[in-house]
Design a protein around this motif. Structure first.
Motif, PDB file in Angstrom:
ATOM      1  N   THR B 127     -38.184  67.351  52.068  1.00  0.00           N
ATOM      2  CA  THR B 127     -38.847  68.568  52.516  1.00  0.00           C
ATOM      3  C   THR B 127     -39.085  69.489  51.340  1.00  0.00           C
ATOM      4  O   THR B 127     -38.274  69.546  50.419  1.00  0.00           O
ATOM      5  CB  THR B 127     -37.937  69.259  53.562  1.00  0.00           C
ATOM      6  N   PHE B 128     -40.197  70.173  51.360  1.00  0.00           N
ATOM      7  CA  PHE B 128     -40.457  71.183  50.344  1.00  0.00           C
ATOM      8  C   PHE B 128     -40.931  72.450  51.044  1.00  0.00           C
ATOM      9  O   PHE B 128     -41.701  72.379  52.000  1.00  0.00           O
ATOM     10  CB  PHE B 128     -41.532  70.694  49.360  1.00  0.00           C
ATOM     11  N   VAL B 129     -40.427  73.573  50.578  1.00  0.00           N
ATOM     12  CA  VAL B 129     -40.818  74.841  51.209  1.00  0.00           C
ATOM     13  C   VAL B 129     -41.739  75.603  50.257  1.00  0.00           C
ATOM     14  O   VAL B 129     -41.363  75.925  49.132  1.00  0.00           O
ATOM     15  CB  VAL B 129     -39.586  75.704  51.548  1.00  0.00           C
ATOM     16  N   TYR B 130     -42.947  75.807  50.721  1.00  0.00           N
ATOM     17  CA  TYR B 130     -43.904  76.612  49.975  1.00  0.00           C
ATOM     18  C   TYR B 130     -43.765  78.055  50.442  1.00  0.00           C
ATOM     19  O   TYR B 130     -43.768  78.332  51.640  1.00  0.00           O
ATOM     20  CB  TYR B 130     -45.334  76.165  50.261  1.00  0.00           C
ATOM     21  N   GLU B 131     -43.641  78.980  49.500  1.00  0.00           N
ATOM     22  CA  GLU B 131     -43.582  80.399  49.861  1.00  0.00           C
ATOM     23  C   GLU B 131     -44.458  81.182  48.905  1.00  0.00           C
ATOM     24  O   GLU B 131     -44.331  81.049  47.680  1.00  0.00           O
ATOM     25  CB  GLU B 131     -42.145  80.920  49.764  1.00  0.00           C
ATOM     26  N   PHE B 132     -45.352  81.959  49.454  1.00  0.00           N
ATOM     27  CA  PHE B 132     -46.210  82.770  48.601  1.00  0.00           C
ATOM     28  C   PHE B 132     -46.821  83.907  49.408  1.00  0.00           C
ATOM     29  O   PHE B 132     -46.967  83.794  50.627  1.00  0.00           O
ATOM     30  CB  PHE B 132     -47.311  81.915  47.960  1.00  0.00           C
ATOM     31  N   PRO B 133     -47.146  85.007  48.752  1.00  0.00           N
ATOM     32  CA  PRO B 133     -47.826  86.091  49.455  1.00  0.00           C
ATOM     33  C   PRO B 133     -49.294  85.727  49.683  1.00  0.00           C
ATOM     34  O   PRO B 133     -49.913  85.097  48.831  1.00  0.00           O
ATOM     35  CB  PRO B 133     -47.703  87.270  48.483  1.00  0.00           C
ATOM     36  N   VAL B 134     -49.816  86.118  50.827  1.00  0.00           N
ATOM     37  CA  VAL B 134     -51.214  85.836  51.141  1.00  0.00           C
ATOM     38  C   VAL B 134     -52.046  87.036  50.713  1.00  0.00           C
ATOM     39  O   VAL B 134     -51.937  88.115  51.291  1.00  0.00           O
ATOM     40  CB  VAL B 134     -51.381  85.545  52.645  1.00  0.00           C
ATOM     41  N   VAL B 135     -52.841  86.851  49.698  1.00  0.00           N
ATOM     42  CA  VAL B 135     -53.510  88.000  49.071  1.00  0.00           C
ATOM     43  C   VAL B 135     -55.011  88.017  49.323  1.00  0.00           C
ATOM     44  O   VAL B 135     -55.736  88.766  48.685  1.00  0.00           O
ATOM     45  CB  VAL B 135     -53.258  88.000  47.543  1.00  0.00           C
ATOM     46  N   GLN B 136     -55.492  87.166  50.205  1.00  0.00           N
ATOM     47  CA  GLN B 136     -56.936  87.064  50.395  1.00  0.00           C
ATOM     48  C   GLN B 136     -57.203  86.762  51.855  1.00  0.00           C
ATOM     49  O   GLN B 136     -56.276  86.577  52.643  1.00  0.00           O
ATOM     50  CB  GLN B 136     -57.478  85.938  49.517  1.00  0.00           C
TER      51      GLN B 136
END
Lengths: 371, 594
Positions: B127-136
């Motif tokens: 498993t891999f967890v992607y985390e990022f702010p949504v800026v668009q």
């Protein structure tokens, strides 16, 4: 001609480099005119129902027709739709009056092309000539993930994008009907390797029915791409069948010549010091997408007489073939055809002495299959 | 399988209506869209789970092997909101490494999802967890960046709703994911092209065609033969093995989207194909393009547009009649089409137009644009100065320039002096002798279709570009290839040959000229950035993440290298990338470069 193209390139660069005066204006107009087009053509695009309801524009007939069906949505509170930004359909409209703009229904063109009239901006500006930075010597992801894992996946990624190896096998197998003994013949090639370097095996030969193997050969070659169309090949050849079995060192070149001719030339040096040469050519004439007519020629030469093998010096023999194949699928194509062959010079003399014919015409039926 | 899927879809719609209706239609005509709600299963919120696994899928009644996400192909619609923190847990249930790349999303490079470039990939059963702010906001998509998994169905759409009001008013929206699917294993498709050039082309020029007066006349065929160039080579993999899909459904499945007459219907169209560039139209309806690659553009009304692999376009249609419309995405070599229906009622269909005649490449597609006429950039003033040839002047000019007999074909097709940076390599079949900017052209086979077709010149950004500085420098990148060996590269160098990234300094602005030395269109994608197309739109240049570079032509963009890290840069034709048409781009702080 090269000089002309460079000249052209430099002129285009010059044209790009004269920004403001010559180019900004037309570009400004160009920029604004495209989006105006739909609005000018009336119709449904620029004029949203909400807009129409507010009396800002007239919808086309279709819309009115629809309106007559009494859809209530059209009468929805325009204010609410404005909050939704319903006005955006005509932002760069030339018909955007100041009042309109003030109401937030549209954006006047000047606002969009601001600064465009006098001096070029943004993408209209010519590039500078700053130097490119040096390439980095480390990998950014190594700062975040374990370097060993990155190294492994990087290796995988590199391999996955251009470094694959493939295998290929092609075999033509045919029955030859002719005066005297009918024959069976084969020609095949297999290779394994990447785009540039390949290990190639070639084999060809024929046998007379009831007489056993007449002649056959196998070549094992290293093949290297030396240009977009041609491969150079070097290796060994082993003959078997009629006469003493000879071994040769082989040098060859094969590829696609202009006008779509598949050509091949090879030199053979035997373990007895004999030198042979061979040239081959063929052409695929597509009659339909599946039906292909293929003329082919093969000529063999020898530098010396090799009586034990029935080969004389000079041009020894020529084969001309014409085959019509039908590709049921690209990988499998039965064919029919005719092949004419003739021995020349001392080779012909040796054949006559041995009581063999020097010329023969065969009708052939065969299949080509590849995997 | 189909039952499962149907149940799944209608379950996702949350209504029994679709399921009840479904029973009345034979399998091949099974419409699954209830139209009025979202048509793909949707995942949203602050904790999204996506599970990658092998499965089968049924296309036009035929069962096929595939890779899906959460059990569907395409994968579920990932619906995010601008300003939220995205958290996407990806479970790889394959027996091989996998990954998800969020195509077009601006995010930290370590979340970009390219194994070997931005992260190590996702190991089998992990498993891999992607985390990022949504800026668009806007329409995007996601797909595997591992091997050839994307071809098997490992892709899905992303819609990001804007934080504020959406400037694009619409009453209803449909997400339309276009793709291509073959029953051949993708590795086998690749191998066949390697060992048998033009393997999938069943539209070549033939002798019977010549006798019937079709295609090129004999003299031209001989000239092209001399150069070993096949003008019918438009799409490497095509309808001879592909079925073209809309939201995972074949033309006979006829995926259906509903509307109520008079509604403004927003179609969010994503080309998630491995290899297929589509020409999209809805006979009887004009389309207003409102967004390209996720960013809003000034609305422009057209009848047809070409969508490269990985591009997205949002269009508004306003059907006012109580009738059905066929939505058609025709492969650019006209070897097949994806088809769907827009209709006020399920079960209503519209005539499906026949495939149009396939295009033939021209001299301009061979990079002799400046010689072959029709140069969009050739103004009369320019021509008067002798710098170029306007569209309607052709043969006489050639004659005057000493090309008389050959019509400009005396140019060497492989003159490395024209492009000194290109490596002399077997992967370079030709170098465009006189390429021209082709961003003002609609695409192969669309020059003469009798209605208005979108070009990049139609696109104007709705918002002013965030960075309007002049580029600090410019950079040429040649798109090189060899059809006879199915080799593809940048500057004659395959990804596998070259470990060195293309360097950029953080914050620098660079003009990139993509020069197509091949006779095929290449949709080129830069990860982690939007770039501004240089089409004379000043500070309202359209911003994109993927741009089609037409055959033998040039496409130019400016971009600000503002995203630190290593990023992938490649042709989005999957097998071109797989053959080596890719490079790593590295954006480093200024102090690093010193």
């Amino acid at each position: 001609m090269r000089r002309a193209s460079l000249l052209f390139a430099s002129f285009s660069a010059f044209a790009l480099a004269m920004p403001a005066a010559a180019q900004a204006d037309p570009h400004a107009r160009h920029g604004a005119s495209a989006p105006m087009a739909p609005a000018r053509e009336g119709g449904a695009s620029g004029c949203t129902p909400e807009h129409a309801a507010m009396g800002h524009c007239t919808m086309d007939n279709d819309v009115e027709h629809h309106g007559a069906h009494g859809d209530t949505e059209m009468q929805a509170d325009p204010g609410e739709h404005m909050d939704d930004g319903a006005h955006a359909a005509m932002p760069a409209n030339g018909a955007c009056t100041p009042e309109h703009a003030a109401m937030g229904h549209c954006t006047p063109r000047e606002a969009i092309t601001e600064g465009h009239g006098e001096a070029a901006v943004g993408t209209d500006l010519p590039p500078g000539d700053a130097p490119a930075p040096p390439p980095p010597s480390d990998w950014y992801a190594d700062r975040i993930y374990p370097a060993s894992e990155m190294e492994h996946s990087r290796h995988q990624m590199m391999k996955e994008n251009g470094a694959q190896t493939f295998g290929f096998i092609n075999l033509d197998f045919e029955y030859q009907a002719r005066k005297g003994h009918d024959g069976l013949s084969w020609e095949g090639e297999a290779w394994y390797g990447n785009d540039i370097d390949r290990l190639t095996i070639k084999s060809e030969g024929e046998s007379e029915i009831g007489e056993g193997l007449e002649e056959g050969e196998v070549q094992l070659l290293y093949s290297r791409a030396i240009g977009p169309y041609f491969n150079a090949q070097a290796g060994v050849r082993q003959d078997f069948g009629g006469g003493p079995d000879r071994s040769y060192a082989t040098l060859a070149i094969e590829g696609l010549a202009p006008y779509w001719f598949e050509v091949e030339g090879a030199l053979f040096l035997s373990d007895k010091g004999d030198v042979l040469a061979r040239v081959e050519g063929e052409y695929d004439q597509r009659i339909t997408q599946r039906l292909v007519l293929q003329p082919a020629i093969e000529a063999n030469f020898s530098l010396q007489d090799m009586p034990a093998n029935g080969i004389g010096s000079g041009l020894s023999d020529v084969e001309l073939g014409l085959r019509l194949r039908y590709a049921i699928v690209p990988e499998f194509a039965p064919y029919i055809g005719v092949e004419w062959s003739r021995k020349f010079g001392d080779t012909a003399r040796f054949a006559r002495l041995a009581g063999e014919s020097v010329e023969s015409t065969s009708f052939v039926v065969g299949v080509r299959a590849w995997f | 399988m189909q039952i499962d899927r149907r149940r799944f879809v209608s379950g996702a719609l949350g209504g029994g209506a679709a399921a009840a209706m479904a029973a009345w239609f034979p399998a091949w005509a099974q419409p699954v869209s209830a139209g009025l709600a979202a048509t793909l299963p949707t995942v949203s919120g602050n904790d999204i789970r996506l599970r990658i696994a092998r499965q089968t899928m049924r296309i036009d009644g035929k069962l096929s092997r595939a890779i899906g996400i959460n059990g569907t192909i395409p994968g579920p619609l990932v619906r995010l909101r601008e300003g939220q923190q995205a958290r996407l847990t990806v479970i790889n249930d394959l027996d091989e490494d996998s990954s998800i790349h969020w195509h077009g999303l601006i995010l930290p490079f370590q979340m970009d999802g390219v194994p070997g470039v931005s992260f190590p990939g996702i190991k089998p059963r992990s498993t891999f967890v992607y985390e990022f702010p949504v800026v668009q906001s806007g329409t995007y998509w996601y797909h595997s960046h591992s091997g050839l998994q994307e071809q098997l169905g490992h892709y899905g759409p992303i819609v990001i709703d804007p934080a504020g009001a959406d400037p694009i008013a619409h009453d209803r929206e449909h997400v339309i994911v276009l793709s291509d699917h073959s029953r051949l294993a993708p590795e086998e498709i690749f191998r066949k092209m390697k060992v048998n050039p033009g393997h999938f082309n069943r539209q070549r020029q033939t002798l019977s065609g010549l006798l019937a007066g079709k295609d090129q006349p004999l003299k031209e065929r001989v000239e092209w033969g001399r150069m070993r160039m096949d003008p019918t080579d438009v799409a490497d993999v095509n309808g001879s093995t592909y079925t073209f899909l809309v939201n995972g459904y074949g033309p006979h499945d006829n995926w259906t989207a509903l509307f109520a007459p008079g509604e403004r219907v927003r179609l969010r169209i994503v080309n998630a194909s491995a290899m297929s560039i589509f020409n999209v139209r809805i006979p009887g309806l004009r389309m207003t393009v409102v967004q390209a690659d996720g960013l809003n553009v000034v609305p422009v009304e057209i009848d047809e547009f070409q969508i490269g692999v990985a591009e997205t376009y949002d269009v508004i249609v306003t059907p006012v009649e109580e009738r059905a419309y066929s939505f058609v995405a025709e492969a650019n070599d006209r070897s097949g089409m994806a088809r769907a229906t827009l209709t006020p009622r399920v079960g209503m269909i519209a005539p499906v137009p026949a495939l149009r005649a396939r295009p033939l490449a021209t001299m301009k597609d061979m990079g002799m644009g400046a010689m072959s006429g029709g140069d969009a950039g050739c103004t009369p003033e320019h021509a008067a100065m002798g710098h170029c040839t306007v569209a309607d002047a052709s043969e006489p000019d050639h004659a005057a320039m000493g090309h008389g007999g050959h019509g400009g074909m005396d140019h060497s097709m492989r003159d490395f002096d024209v492009a000194p940076q290109v490596k002399r390599d077997p992967s370079v079949q030709s170098i465009s002798p006189m390429p021209v900017d082709r961003m003002g052209e609609p695409g192969q086979g669309l020059e003469d279709v009798g209605h208005e077709v979108l070009t990049y010149h139609h696109l104007v950004a709705l918002d002013r570009n965030p960075d309007v500085r002049a580029p600090d420098r410019s950079l040429d990148i040649h798109l090189t290839g060899n059809m006879e060996r199915f080799m593809w590269s940048f500057d004659g160098v395959k990804m596998s040959d070259h470990h060195e990234p293309i360097p950029f300094i953080e914050g620098e602005r660079v003009r990139v000229n993509l020069i197509n030395d091949s006779m095929m269109s290449h949709p080129i994608h830069l990860h982690g950035h939007f770039f501004e197309l240089v089409t004379g739109k000043g500070d309202h240049a359209p911003r994109k993440h993927t741009v089609i570079v037409q055959p033998g032509g040039i496409a130019t963009f400016d971009f600000t290298a503002d995203a630190l890290g290593d990023w992938a840069f490649h042709c989005h034709l999957l097998y071109h990338m797989h053959a080596g048409m890719m490079r790593v781009v590295s954006v480093r702080p200024r102090e690093d470069a010193a």
